[in-house]
Structures are given as C-alpha cells and as structure tokens.
Design an enzyme around this catalytic site. Structure first.
Site, PDB file in Angstrom:
ATOM      1  N   ARG A 144     -10.307 -11.467   2.256  1.00 55.09           N
ATOM      2  CA  ARG A 144     -11.165 -12.525   1.715  1.00 55.09           C
ATOM      3  C   ARG A 144     -10.488 -13.887   1.784  1.00 55.09           C
ATOM      4  O   ARG A 144     -11.156 -14.916   1.868  1.00 55.09           O
ATOM      5  CB  ARG A 144     -11.571 -12.160   0.269  1.00 55.09           C
ATOM      6  CG  ARG A 144     -10.414 -11.982  -0.660  1.00 55.09           C
ATOM      7  CD  ARG A 144     -10.800 -11.246  -1.937  1.00 55.09           C
ATOM      8  NE  ARG A 144     -10.917  -9.800  -1.741  1.00 55.09           N
ATOM      9  CZ  ARG A 144     -11.304  -8.942  -2.682  1.00 55.09           C
ATOM     10  NH1 ARG A 144     -11.625  -9.386  -3.898  1.00 55.09           N
ATOM     11  NH2 ARG A 144     -11.389  -7.654  -2.432  1.00 55.09           N
ATOM     12  N   LYS A 167       0.842  -1.195   0.000  1.00 50.56           N
ATOM     13  CA  LYS A 167       0.000   0.000   0.000  1.00 50.56           C
ATOM     14  C   LYS A 167       0.877   1.245   0.000  1.00 50.56           C
ATOM     15  O   LYS A 167       2.025   1.201   0.456  1.00 50.56           O
ATOM     16  CB  LYS A 167      -0.859   0.024   1.284  1.00 50.56           C
ATOM     17  CG  LYS A 167      -2.019  -0.955   1.302  1.00 50.56           C
ATOM     18  CD  LYS A 167      -2.849  -0.760   2.566  1.00 50.56           C
ATOM     19  CE  LYS A 167      -4.014  -1.746   2.633  1.00 50.56           C
ATOM     20  NZ  LYS A 167      -5.008  -1.560   1.570  1.00 50.56           N
TER      21      LYS A 167
HETATM   22  N1  BES Z   1      -8.157  -3.698   4.455  1.00 48.62           N
HETATM   23  C1  BES Z   1      -8.308  -3.328   3.098  1.00 48.62           C
HETATM   24  C2  BES Z   1      -9.605  -2.589   2.827  1.00 48.62           C
HETATM   25  C3  BES Z   1      -9.707  -1.184   3.364  1.00 48.62           C
HETATM   26  C4  BES Z   1      -9.108  -0.136   2.690  1.00 48.62           C
HETATM   27  C5  BES Z   1     -10.474  -0.928   4.469  1.00 48.62           C
HETATM   28  C6  BES Z   1      -9.247   1.140   3.173  1.00 48.62           C
HETATM   29  C7  BES Z   1     -10.617   0.351   4.938  1.00 48.62           C
HETATM   30  C8  BES Z   1     -10.003   1.383   4.285  1.00 48.62           C
HETATM   31  C9  BES Z   1      -8.306  -4.572   2.190  1.00 48.62           C
HETATM   32  O1  BES Z   1      -7.532  -5.634   2.620  1.00 48.62           O
HETATM   33  C10 BES Z   1      -7.782  -4.138   0.865  1.00 48.62           C
HETATM   34  O2  BES Z   1      -6.676  -3.708   0.810  1.00 48.62           O
HETATM   35  N2  BES Z   1      -8.619  -4.230  -0.147  1.00 48.62           N
HETATM   36  C11 BES Z   1      -8.269  -3.822  -1.448  1.00 48.62           C
HETATM   37  C12 BES Z   1      -8.876  -4.806  -2.426  1.00 48.62           C
HETATM   38  C13 BES Z   1      -8.401  -4.612  -3.835  1.00 48.62           C
HETATM   39  C14 BES Z   1      -6.929  -4.963  -3.955  1.00 48.62           C
HETATM   40  C15 BES Z   1      -9.245  -5.487  -4.734  1.00 48.62           C
HETATM   41  C16 BES Z   1      -8.838  -2.434  -1.700  1.00 48.62           C
HETATM   42  O3  BES Z   1      -9.938  -2.150  -1.237  1.00 48.62           O
HETATM   43  O4  BES Z   1      -8.144  -1.625  -2.292  1.00 48.62           O
HETATM   44 ZN    ZN Z   2      -5.500  -5.444   1.946  1.00 50.48          ZN
END
Ligand code: BES
Ligand code: ZN
Ligand code: ZN
Length: 484
Positions: free
Chosen positions: A332, A258
């Site tokens: 997931r 990230k």
């Molecule tokens: N934990 C994150 C989701 C999240 C992001 C929650 C910001 C709260 C605030 C999750 O694990 C994630 O990173 N999801 C990705 C999925 C994508 C790669 C399909 C996302 O939401 O960007």
């Molecule tokens: Zn994530």
C-alpha cells in the site's frame, strides 16, 4: 511445444483424434456438442460403452474423445477450463500428433475461455533445469464456426499477454529485481511503439515519494517507477486510464519479518506489476481509443541497517503523512505514491490498480476470485460485467467510511495497518483511497489468484497472469463506451 491452429473446416485426417464435449442429456440421450453428422451418429456407441456425459467422464472410442460436462443446468462456462485441460492431457497420453477440438457448439464465453486455457496450459512454466524442458508435444486444431473465428483469435492474443505476464512473474527475486522490471518495461515499450519513462530514486526524492522510497531502505537495490504510455493514433481520446501494479520483487516483510515457511512465494509479490506489463502489451495490440498509462512501482522489501522501522513516519508525494506500524504492509505504501502521482500528473478519468496486497483476501475469497473495491458503483458494475465476460473472477467488497476511520493515526494523517485483524482487505483499500482524489478508481487484490502452489487448471503451478484478461476487457469496454 505443441501448436494451436484455428480451423473452420473439419480436416478429418486419419492422424487426428477429435475431442467432443457432451452434456449428460435426458432420457439416456447424450447431448453431443458437435455439428458433425458422423459424430452425432455415435449415440448407440455411447450407450454401449455406458458413457453418460457426467462431469469429468472421458471416453475414447472410434477416434473420438468424448468429454462429459455433466448436467447442462449446473454447467458454468468457467468449468470448460478443467475439461479442456483434462482432455488435452488424455490426448497427449495417446501419443498422437494432433487432436482437433470441436468448439462449434460452445457459447462465446466458454469458447473464449477454452482457447485461453489451451494456450495457457501449453505454455511451459519457466524452469531452470539444466536438463532442458519436457514440453508438451501435441498439436491442437480448434474447429470453430466462421462466427467464432474472431473470438478464438482474440482469445489467442489475450493468452499471449497472460503468458508474457506469467513468464516475467515466474522469475525468482535474484533475477527479477526492480532494475530487471524497469528493463522489461522499457523493452516492451520499444517493441510495441509505446512511450517509456522512468522515475528513479533521485526523482522520487525530488517528487517527495517517501512512502515508496521507505519500502526500499533496507534493500541494496534501488526502487524504480517505470511508466509505459499508450496514445491512440487519432490522439483525440476523451478518456485517460491509469493502470498501477504492485511490483514488490521480494517481500521478506522487512523489519516486521515474515516467518520462513512459504516466504519463497513472496517472489510473486510483483504479480500486479507483471499484470500491468501484460495489459499494456494487449493495449498496444488492440489499440483502444483511450490514453492508457501503465505505472509499475517496484521495490524490494528487506530488513537492513537502514530499513524502515515500525513507528517511523513518512510523507507521501500528495503531502499525507503515514505512520508505518508494520513494515510488512508495504504494498500500500508503494501504491500510495504511484496512485497519487498518476492522479496529479495525468489527471486520469479512471485508475485501476492490481496488487497481491493482503493475506486477508486469501482468507476471504480463497484462490478462485480476486477482491475488488471501488469508489464508484457504476464502475464496479462494469467490472463485474467485464469479469463475467472474461471469466477472470472478481468479487466486490465494501469500501465504507467506517473502514476508512480505522486507518486514522494518533500522530500522523493515517497509519498503514488498522491494528486489528478485521477486514484486512478492506482496510488496505481504505488506506489507498487516501491517494485517489478525482478519478473513478477500482482496486484488485490478487493475493489469492496471482499464483498457484497446487494445480488449478489451466495453471499447474506458478504465476497465473491474474487480472490481465479482466482489465483488458474493462479498458476496451470503457474506451468504446465513453468515446461513442
Ligand atoms: N504481499 C503481502 C500479502 C500476501 C500475503 C499476498 C500472502 C499473498 C499471500 C503483503 O505485503 C503483506 O504482507 N500484507 C500483510 C498486511 C498486514 C501486515 C496488515 C498481511 O496480509 O499479512
Ligand atoms: Zn508485506
Ligand atoms: Zn507484499
């Protein structure tokens, strides 16, 4: 910290300031929500001081804090949260010892929320300052009618579960590791006479939980899957409910790293698991006639020499193969194994999961509602009802076959991202649906509601305990309904 005491009689102490809510009424007459004659006689005073009862208006006069709720027609019960908090802060600034909230004229849902909000607002957010806490000092009395007593007390108990979940969640990732989460689940179980068991790394390997395992490969900390079980006393419960919470103690994204801005907030990626702890605490106290199993898959998602790489393929414990195209879609993966295990091992009638699963959910619904997806329309309706009773807001999104289609992989059974930016919250749930077989299932995406970076009353900042009151309400309803 200030105390909260429920009273059925007006104490009318000199040191006590009263807090009274008002609708803006018609023809210049304010609709004062009190049954005290003394208070109701203040119409002239309000007129003189030009108090109209507009939303957010506050007037302190004659030892009474009048709080405007605005027009009765546009009032929604959830608005009580901000009014309870603003009047509390107002009273605290008066440097008095007690304030007494007159809640007798509130509807049941507003009352329930007012009491929860006070408990949540008064509860200090965990901090690590060496100078100690600057806690809120004011004691509050809640003036309730006899009929409201049980609601106010129930709200107090739910609030203590919410605050418990918040306290765990507010811990940073160097403290709240997967091992810490397991220890917390164990101590909760012990305190409340619940059964506790742990699936550790070795057992995960045996059970073939490679989706869950794969998330932890880059981390120095082992993954854990603590399980807390509540059995009703008469042991004849005719329903079983499994509650699964995402417990990513830190989500760096892994190899699909990230950006650094805001990455600290990913310590809250365990909010789903923390909610399950709060839910199990309430279940232990409320004793529904249902078997309730809390599962907390926990892992730390880190890049590292052994970390999962985009393109890797793993097999989950139900035999399905997953192509991992983005290591940041890890929630997931840990849920997949936990849900499939719950299905196989406990044969639940219902599976409920809570997860800070997708940024897309924050885009779709913002910070005021969690996303809700279900494979059963009747269950979805019960969730909406439970949501409007508990004011833990959830909004349904569709889970159609077209979305499931988007998660098919060229080389494995499914892939963990669709590869488009479309319908991210739905495709995540569509992925999860592959691990549910017989159960009626509801998934809550709490990405937008689990923590606050700005003040949204009653939470100033940090973890909110999102999902605790809704899921407890749902479990109580399902168990009462199905056992009748
Ligand atoms: N934990 C994150 C989701 C999240 C992001 C929650 C910001 C709260 C605030 C999750 O694990 C994630 O990173 N999801 C990705 C999925 C994508 C790669 C399909 C996302 O939401 O960007
Ligand atoms: Zn994530
Ligand atoms: Zn995550």
């Amino acid at each position: 910290m200030g105390r909260i005491i429920i009273l059925n009689k007006d104490m009318d102490k000199k040191s006590t300031v009263k807090i009274v809510f008002c609708f803006s009424g018609s023809k210049g007459k304010i609709d004062i929500l009190s049954n005290s004659k003394k208070v109701l006689r203040k119409q002239d005073l309000l007129k003189r001081r030009k108090f109209k009862g507009d939303e957010g208006e506050i007037l302190y006069a004659d030892g009474i804090i009048f709080v405007g709720l605005g027009n009765k027609k546009s009032y929604l019960p959830r608005f009580i949260r901000k009014h309870v908090v603003s009047s509390f802060n107002f009273a605290e600034n008066l440097r008095i010892e007690h304030a007494s909230y007159d809640l007798r004229m509130l509807d049941d849902v507003s009352l329930y929320n007012a009491v929860i909000s006070l408990h949540v607002h008064l509860h200090e957010t965990t901090n690590f300052k060496s100078s100690g806490n600057s806690s809120k000092k004011l004691d509050v009395h809640l003036l309730c009618s006899n009929g409201q007593n049980s609601i106010a007390m129930h709200a107090g108990r739910i609030a203590s579960s919410i605050n418990y979940a918040r306290d765990i969640d507010n811990n940073p990732a160097n403290i709240a590791t997967p091992q810490f989460m397991a220890a917390e689940a164990k101590s909760l179980a012990k305190k409340h006479g619940l059964k506790y068991s742990l699936i550790d790394k070795k057992m995960m390997r045996k059970l073939g939980m490679n989706a869950l395992l794969s998330v932890s490969y880059g981390s120095a900390r082992d993954p854990v899957l603590p399980i807390i079980e509540y059995l009703p006393r008469n042991k004849r419960a005719n329903i079983t409910i499994a509650v699964v919470g995402k417990g990513i103690t830190f989500d760096s994204g892994g190899i699909s790293l990230k950006p650094s801005k805001g990455m600290d907030e990913m310590k809250f990626d365990k909010s789903g698991a923390c909610a399950v702890l709060g839910i199990m605490k309430s279940v232990a106290q409320l004793k529904p006639n249902a078997r309730v199993i809390g599962l907390l898959p926990c892992a730390e998602n880190m890049p590292g020499g052994r970390a999962t790489k985009p393109g890797d393929v793993v097999k989950a414990c139900n035999g399905k193969t997953i192509e991992i195209l983005n290591t940041d879609a890890e929630g997931r993966l840990i849920l997949a194994d936990a849900i499939a295990y719950a299905e196989k091992h406990y044969k639940p009638n219902y599976i409920i999961d809570l997860a800070t699963l997708t940024g897309a959910c924050v885009v779709a619904l913002g910070s005021y509602a969690m996303g809700m997806l279900s494979n059963d329309d009747e269950l979805a309706r019960e969730v909406i009802d439970a949501s409007s009773r508990s004011l833990d807001e959830a909004w349904r999104l569709p889970l159609w076959p077209e979305y499931k289609e988007m998660m098919k992989s060229k080389i494995a059974d499914i892939k963990n991202i669709s590869g488009t930016h479309e319908a991210g919250t739905i495709t995540a749930a569509a992925f999860l649906s592959n691990f549910v077989s017989k159960a009626k299932w509801v998934h809550f995406d709490i990405a937008g509601t689990a923590w606050r970076t700005k003040n949204i009353p009653p939470v100033e900042f940090g973890a909110t305990g999102s999902g605790v009151s809704l899921v407890v309400e749902l479990i109580m309803h399902l168990s009462a309904h199905r056992n009748a």
